[in-house]
Design a protein around this motif. Structure first.
Motif, PDB file in Angstrom:
ATOM      1  N   GLU A  35       0.461  -1.152   0.238  1.00 64.29           N
ATOM      2  CA  GLU A  35      -0.219   0.061   0.195  1.00 64.29           C
ATOM      3  C   GLU A  35       0.843   1.248  -0.158  1.00 64.29           C
ATOM      4  OE1 GLU A  35      -4.599   1.652   2.545  1.00 64.29           O
ATOM      5  OE2 GLU A  35      -1.816   0.764   3.722  1.00 64.29           O
ATOM      6  N   LEU A  36       0.791   2.256  -0.799  1.00 63.41           N
ATOM      7  CA  LEU A  36       1.173   3.892  -0.395  1.00 63.41           C
ATOM      8  C   LEU A  36       0.045   4.527   0.093  1.00 63.41           C
ATOM      9  CD1 LEU A  36       2.877   5.393  -3.431  1.00 63.41           C
ATOM     10  CD2 LEU A  36       1.677   6.539  -1.793  1.00 63.41           C
ATOM     11  N   VAL A  37       0.574   5.292   1.467  1.00 61.44           N
ATOM     12  CA  VAL A  37      -0.621   5.628   2.088  1.00 61.44           C
ATOM     13  C   VAL A  37       0.377   7.459   2.086  1.00 61.44           C
ATOM     14  CG1 VAL A  37      -0.928   6.244   4.269  1.00 61.44           C
ATOM     15  CG2 VAL A  37      -1.068   4.000   3.576  1.00 61.44           C
ATOM     16  N   PHE A  38      -0.376   8.342   1.818  1.00 62.24           N
ATOM     17  CA  PHE A  38      -0.117   9.833   2.110  1.00 62.24           C
ATOM     18  C   PHE A  38      -0.433   9.818   3.289  1.00 62.24           C
ATOM     19  CE2 PHE A  38       1.516  12.548  -1.076  1.00 62.24           C
ATOM     20  CZ  PHE A  38       2.307  12.085  -1.356  1.00 62.24           C
ATOM     21  N   ILE A  39       0.416  10.791   3.287  1.00 64.82           N
ATOM     22  CA  ILE A  39       0.275  12.119   4.719  1.00 64.82           C
ATOM     23  C   ILE A  39       0.296  13.456   4.465  1.00 64.82           C
ATOM     24  CG2 ILE A  39       0.203  12.348   6.989  1.00 64.82           C
ATOM     25  CD1 ILE A  39       1.819  10.038   7.718  1.00 64.82           C
ATOM     26  N   ILE A  40      -0.784  13.956   4.590  1.00 65.70           N
ATOM     27  CA  ILE A  40      -0.960  15.493   4.160  1.00 65.70           C
ATOM     28  C   ILE A  40      -0.946  16.121   5.701  1.00 65.70           C
ATOM     29  CG2 ILE A  40      -1.715  15.567   1.827  1.00 65.70           C
ATOM     30  CD1 ILE A  40      -4.576  16.117   2.530  1.00 65.70           C
ATOM     31  N   GLY A  41      -1.104  17.646   5.690  1.00 63.12           N
ATOM     32  CA  GLY A  41      -1.513  18.156   7.031  1.00 63.12           C
ATOM     33  C   GLY A  41      -0.380  19.418   7.026  1.00 63.12           C
ATOM     34  N   PRO A  42      -0.670  20.482   7.620  1.00 60.47           N
ATOM     35  CA  PRO A  42      -0.215  21.797   7.997  1.00 60.47           C
ATOM     36  C   PRO A  42       0.611  21.957   8.967  1.00 60.47           C
ATOM     37  CG  PRO A  42      -2.546  21.714   9.206  1.00 60.47           C
ATOM     38  CD  PRO A  42      -2.500  20.689   8.615  1.00 60.47           C
ATOM     39  N   SER A  43       1.851  22.306   8.955  1.00 57.77           N
ATOM     40  CA  SER A  43       3.042  22.370   9.718  1.00 57.77           C
ATOM     41  C   SER A  43       2.199  22.498  10.634  1.00 57.77           C
ATOM     42  CB  SER A  43       3.986  23.192   8.812  1.00 57.77           C
ATOM     43  OG  SER A  43       3.417  24.188   9.294  1.00 57.77           O
ATOM     44  N   GLY A  44       3.804  21.396  11.332  1.00 58.05           N
ATOM     45  CA  GLY A  44       3.086  21.629  13.371  1.00 58.05           C
ATOM     46  C   GLY A  44       1.933  20.283  13.131  1.00 58.05           C
ATOM     47  N   SER A  45       1.635  19.742  12.150  1.00 56.27           N
ATOM     48  CA  SER A  45       0.204  18.898  12.895  1.00 56.27           C
ATOM     49  C   SER A  45       0.786  17.415  13.161  1.00 56.27           C
ATOM     50  CB  SER A  45      -0.409  18.642  11.595  1.00 56.27           C
ATOM     51  OG  SER A  45       0.346  18.021   9.974  1.00 56.27           O
ATOM     52  N   GLY A  46       2.126  16.870  12.804  1.00 54.27           N
ATOM     53  CA  GLY A  46       2.938  16.488  13.620  1.00 54.27           C
ATOM     54  C   GLY A  46       3.063  14.842  12.862  1.00 54.27           C
ATOM     55  N   GLN A 229     -11.713  11.473  -2.558  1.00 48.55           N
ATOM     56  CA  GLN A 229     -12.693  11.197  -1.550  1.00 48.55           C
ATOM     57  C   GLN A 229     -12.235  12.785  -0.507  1.00 48.55           C
ATOM     58  OE1 GLN A 229     -12.872   7.737   0.560  1.00 48.55           O
ATOM     59  NE2 GLN A 229     -14.422   7.001  -0.020  1.00 48.55           N
ATOM     60  N   ILE A 230     -10.854  12.433  -0.338  1.00 48.03           N
ATOM     61  CA  ILE A 230      -9.970  13.750  -0.031  1.00 48.03           C
ATOM     62  C   ILE A 230      -9.836  14.977  -0.581  1.00 48.03           C
ATOM     63  CG2 ILE A 230      -7.809  14.527   2.003  1.00 48.03           C
ATOM     64  CD1 ILE A 230      -9.579  12.264   2.686  1.00 48.03           C
ATOM     65  N   PHE A 231      -8.810  14.520  -1.696  1.00 47.87           N
ATOM     66  CA  PHE A 231      -8.740  16.016  -2.133  1.00 47.87           C
ATOM     67  C   PHE A 231     -10.116  16.141  -3.193  1.00 47.87           C
ATOM     68  CE2 PHE A 231      -5.126  14.324  -3.345  1.00 47.87           C
ATOM     69  CZ  PHE A 231      -3.822  14.380  -2.114  1.00 47.87           C
ATOM     70  N   SER A 232     -11.367  15.677  -3.208  1.00 47.36           N
ATOM     71  CA  SER A 232     -12.558  16.120  -4.697  1.00 47.36           C
ATOM     72  C   SER A 232     -13.728  16.054  -3.858  1.00 47.36           C
ATOM     73  CB  SER A 232     -12.764  15.298  -5.431  1.00 47.36           C
ATOM     74  OG  SER A 232     -11.533  15.494  -6.583  1.00 47.36           O
ATOM     75  N   GLY A 233     -13.711  15.410  -2.245  1.00 49.36           N
ATOM     76  CA  GLY A 233     -15.253  15.772  -1.186  1.00 49.36           C
ATOM     77  C   GLY A 233     -14.647  15.684  -0.472  1.00 49.36           C
ATOM     78  N   PRO A 234     -14.020  16.619   0.398  1.00 49.48           N
ATOM     79  CA  PRO A 234     -13.624  16.202   1.577  1.00 49.48           C
ATOM     80  C   PRO A 234     -14.692  16.784   2.614  1.00 49.48           C
ATOM     81  CG  PRO A 234     -12.780  17.958   1.337  1.00 49.48           C
ATOM     82  CD  PRO A 234     -13.195  17.089  -0.039  1.00 49.48           C
ATOM     83  N   ARG A 235     -14.763  15.945   3.883  1.00 52.00           N
ATOM     84  CA  ARG A 235     -15.831  15.717   4.796  1.00 52.00           C
ATOM     85  C   ARG A 235     -15.954  16.908   5.598  1.00 52.00           C
ATOM     86  NH1 ARG A 235     -15.565  10.241   4.545  1.00 52.00           N
ATOM     87  NH2 ARG A 235     -14.590  10.631   7.274  1.00 52.00           N
ATOM     88  N   GLU A 236     -14.510  16.737   6.019  1.00 56.57           N
ATOM     89  CA  GLU A 236     -14.094  17.472   7.449  1.00 56.57           C
ATOM     90  C   GLU A 236     -13.930  19.347   6.861  1.00 56.57           C
ATOM     91  OE1 GLU A 236     -14.359  16.795  10.660  1.00 56.57           O
ATOM     92  OE2 GLU A 236     -15.283  14.470   9.859  1.00 56.57           O
ATOM     93  N   VAL A 237     -14.418  20.100   8.086  1.00 55.40           N
ATOM     94  CA  VAL A 237     -14.210  21.079   7.407  1.00 55.40           C
ATOM     95  C   VAL A 237     -12.437  21.907   7.748  1.00 55.40           C
ATOM     96  CG1 VAL A 237     -14.417  24.120   8.492  1.00 55.40           C
ATOM     97  CG2 VAL A 237     -17.019  21.922   8.991  1.00 55.40           C
ATOM     98  N   ARG A 238     -12.195  21.262   8.606  1.00 54.98           N
ATOM     99  CA  ARG A 238     -10.471  21.715   8.895  1.00 54.98           C
ATOM    100  C   ARG A 238     -10.094  20.684   7.486  1.00 54.98           C
ATOM    101  NH1 ARG A 238      -8.144  19.319  14.471  1.00 54.98           N
ATOM    102  NH2 ARG A 238     -10.189  18.013  14.228  1.00 54.98           N
ATOM    103  N   THR A 239     -10.430  19.727   7.090  1.00 57.32           N
ATOM    104  CA  THR A 239      -9.880  19.093   5.715  1.00 57.32           C
ATOM    105  C   THR A 239      -9.908  20.208   4.463  1.00 57.32           C
ATOM    106  OG1 THR A 239     -10.636  17.091   6.590  1.00 57.32           O
ATOM    107  CG2 THR A 239      -9.363  17.086   4.551  1.00 57.32           C
ATOM    108  N   GLN A 240     -11.273  20.758   4.097  1.00 54.56           N
ATOM    109  CA  GLN A 240     -11.607  21.446   3.316  1.00 54.56           C
ATOM    110  C   GLN A 240     -10.551  22.786   3.151  1.00 54.56           C
ATOM    111  OE1 GLN A 240     -15.427  22.161   4.771  1.00 54.56           O
ATOM    112  NE2 GLN A 240     -15.950  19.847   3.809  1.00 54.56           N
ATOM    113  N   ALA A 241     -10.789  23.634   4.905  1.00 56.19           N
ATOM    114  CA  ALA A 241      -9.676  24.268   4.399  1.00 56.19           C
ATOM    115  C   ALA A 241      -8.184  24.362   4.463  1.00 56.19           C
ATOM    116  CB  ALA A 241      -9.859  25.475   6.044  1.00 56.19           C
TER     117      ALA A 241
END
Lengths: 248, 221
Positions: A35-46, A229-241
C-alpha cells in the motif's frame, strides 16, 4: 489491496510529547502490504514526528508500533536490526558528503549487514541502477543535483531490502524541475510492490499513486480516504480549508 | 650596535652551540611524538564524554575541562613533577611532561572536537541511524570524518601551540631545544643560542602556520 493480509505497519494510540508540547495525541494507523499511504496536513500537525516515531528516531511517549508483526517498542527488539527493514528518506537528503554515491549506499550494507566490501559494492551498484544512477556511482553528493542526491538517498534505503519505506517530504527541498525524477522513482517502487508511507504535498502524485490519503491536524488523524475522497470531497471543515489552501 | 650584534647574533657562538641545540631538537621531537598523539586521543575521549547522554557525566567533563584550561600548564607541570613524589609517585621528567600535557591538551583538543562534532548536522545522525548503524558506528564512519575535516585548521593550530609549549619541559630538566639553548647561553654568557633556537622553532612551525591559513581559506570558500 486485500484487507485479509496482516499490516506491515501497525500503529496504536501513538503519543509523543516534547516537554509540555503534545505533538501526537493518539494516532491509530495501519499500512497494508504494497500500500502507498499519503499523509498531508499543515506544518506542525505532527506528520514528520509520526514518521520519525515509526523507526524510533523519535522515541514515542506512549502507544505501540509494530512492523511486520514485530513490536518495535519491546525491550527484546533490536531496534538497529529492525531499522534496516524500515527505509527512510529525508527532506534534506542527508547524504554523507565525504563519501561517493556508492559509498553512501554501501556503508550500511557493510557495517549493518556485514557484507564484504566487493559484495556490498555490487549490491550498492544494483540499488543505484534501480534509481537510474549507476553511472554516478563514483560522484560525490556535492557533484550531484538535488534530484540525483535524493535518488541516491532512496537507493541507500532500498539496498537494505526494507519491508516499508518512509518518505519525509522527499521533494520539498527540490527545484520544481527536479521533482519529477524523484517521483518517477517512487512510482517505480510502488509498481514493484513496495509498501510506502509518504509525507508530502505532491497532490498530483497522490492522486494517481496513493491508495489512501490521511489528513492530520494538531496531532490527530482528522480524516482519511481515497485520494478522490480527500481531494475532491473532504467531509471535515479543517480538511476542506487545508485542501483549498494547498490547491491555490 | 656592535655590542648588540655580538650579544644576539654571534654566528661563531651559534655554530658552536648548534650540535647541542640539535640534540635538544631531537628531544623536542620525541616529546611531540609522545604528547601530540596523547592529546589527540585524550581530547577525543573528553569530547565524547562532554556529549554523553547522562547529565552527571557531561557536567563532570565540563568541570574537568574548565579546571585544566584555567590552570597554567607550567603550574600543572611543576605540580605533577614536584608535587606527586610527596604522594609516593616519582616520575621521570618525560612521564611528568606527558601527564601534565595530557591533562592540559585533552581539554583544548576536546573543545575543538566537540565544536567539530556539533558542526555536523543532526540529519547525518538521523540518516546513519535510520539504516541501522549503531550510535558508535554512526560516530566513527559518518560524523567524525566530517567533524575533523570541519575543524582541521583548529586542530593543527592547537598542535602548533603544543609544540611551542614543549619548551616548558625545560623546567623539569628535560633537555629539549630551549633547555639546550639556555644551557649554551649560560656557558657562553651570550644570547645568540636563544636566537638560534627561536630560528629553529620558526623554520619548523612556519610552514605549518602557512598550511593552516590555506586550509582556513579553502574551508571559507
Amino acid at each position: 489491496m486485500t484487507s485479509n493480509r496482516p499490516p506491515i505497519l501497525e500503529v496504536r494510540g501513538l503519543r509523543k510529547s516534547f516537554g509540555h508540547l503534545e505533538v501526537l495525541r493518539g494516532i491509530d494507523l495501519e499500512v497494508l502490504p504494497q500500500e502507498l499511504v499519503f499523509i498531508i496536513g499543515p506544518s506542525g500537525s505532527g506528520k514528520s514526528t509520526l514518521l520519525r516515531c515509526c523507526n524510533r528516531l523519535e522515541e514515542p511517549t506512549g502507544g505501540s508500533i509494530s512492523i511486520d508483526g514485530v513490536d518495535l517498542m519491546a525491550r527484546s527488539t533490536d531496534i538497529n536490526a529492525m531499522r534496516r527493514r524500515i527505509g527512510m528518506v529525508f527532506q534534506s537528503f542527508n547524504l554523507y558528503p565525504h563519501m561517493s554515491a556508492l559509498g553512501n549506499v554501501a556503508l550500511a550494507l557493510r557495517r549493518v549487514l556485514g557484507r564484504k566490501r566487493t559484495e556490498a559494492e555490487a549490491l550498492a551498484l544494483a540499488a543505484l541502477a534501480r534509481v537510474g544512477l549507476a553511472e554516478k556511482a563514483n560522484a560525490y553528493p556535492a557533484e550531484l543535483s538535488g534530484g540525483q542526491q535524493q535518488r541516491v538517498a532512496i537507493a541507500r534505503a532500498l539496498a537494505l531490502g526494507p519491508k516499508i519505506m518512509l518518505f519525509d517530504e522527499p521533494t520539498s527541498a527540490l527545484d520544481p524541475e527536479l521533482v519529477g525524477s524523484v517521483l518517477k522513482v517512487m512510482r517505480e517502487l510502488k509498481a514493484g510492490g513496495m509498501t510506502m508511507l509518504v509525507v508530502s504535498h505532491e497532490m498530483r502524485f497522490a492522486r494517481d499513486a496513493a491508495d489512501r490519503v490521511i489528513f492530520m491536524d494538531h496531532g490527530l488523524i482528522v480524516e482519511e480516504g481515497t485520494p478522490e475522497q480527500i481531494f475532491s470531497g473532504p467531509r471535515e471543515v479543517r480538511t476542506q480549508a487545508f485542501i483549498a489552501e494547498i490547491a491555490r | 650596535m656592535q655590542a648588540l650584534l655580538q650579544q644576539f647574533f654571534d654566528f661563531a657562538i651559534m655554530a658552536r652551540a648548534l650540535p647541542l641545540l640539535l640534540t635538544g631538537l631531537g628531544q623536542t621531537l620525541v616529546l611531540c611524538l609522545v604528547v601530540i598523539p596523547l592529546g589527540l586521543i585524550g581530547g577525543l575521549l573528553v569530547a565524547l564524554t562532554s556529549l554523553a547522554r547522562s547529565r552527571a557525566v557531561r557536567w563532570s567533563a565540563a568541570a574537568a575541562i574548565d579546571f585544566f584550561r584555567a590552570i597554567p600548564p607550567l603550574v600543572l607541570l611543576i605540580f605533577v613533577y614536584a608535587g606527586l613524589p610527596f604522594a609516593g609517585i616519582r616520575l621521570s621528567p618525560l612521564a611528568a611532561v606527558a601527564i601534565a600535557f595530557l591533562l592540559n591538551n585533552s581539554s583544548y583538543y576536546g573543545e575543538i572536537y566537540r565544536a567539530g562534532i556539533e558542526s555536523v548536522g543532526h540529519g547525518q545522525w538521523d540518516a546513519a541511524r535510520s539504516t541501522g548503524l549503531k550510535a558508535r558506528q554512526a560516530l566513527i564512519y559518518v560524523v567524525l570524518p566530517q567533524a575533523v575535516r570541519n575543524v582541521l585548521p583548529d586542530l593543527i593550530s592547537n598542535t602548533v601551540e603544543v609544540v611551542k609549549l614543549t619548551s616548558l619541559a625545560s623546567v623539569v630538566a628535560l633537555p629539549e631545544l630551549l633547555y639546550s639553548a639556555d644551557m649554551a647561553r649560560s656557558i657562553t654568557f651570550n644570547t645568540s643560542p636563544i636566537v638560534l633556537a627561536a630560528g629553529i622553532y620558526l623554520v619548523m612551525l612556519w610552514p605549518i602556520v602557512r598550511l593552516v591559513s590555506r586550509l582556513e581559506r579553502r574551508i571559507a570558500s
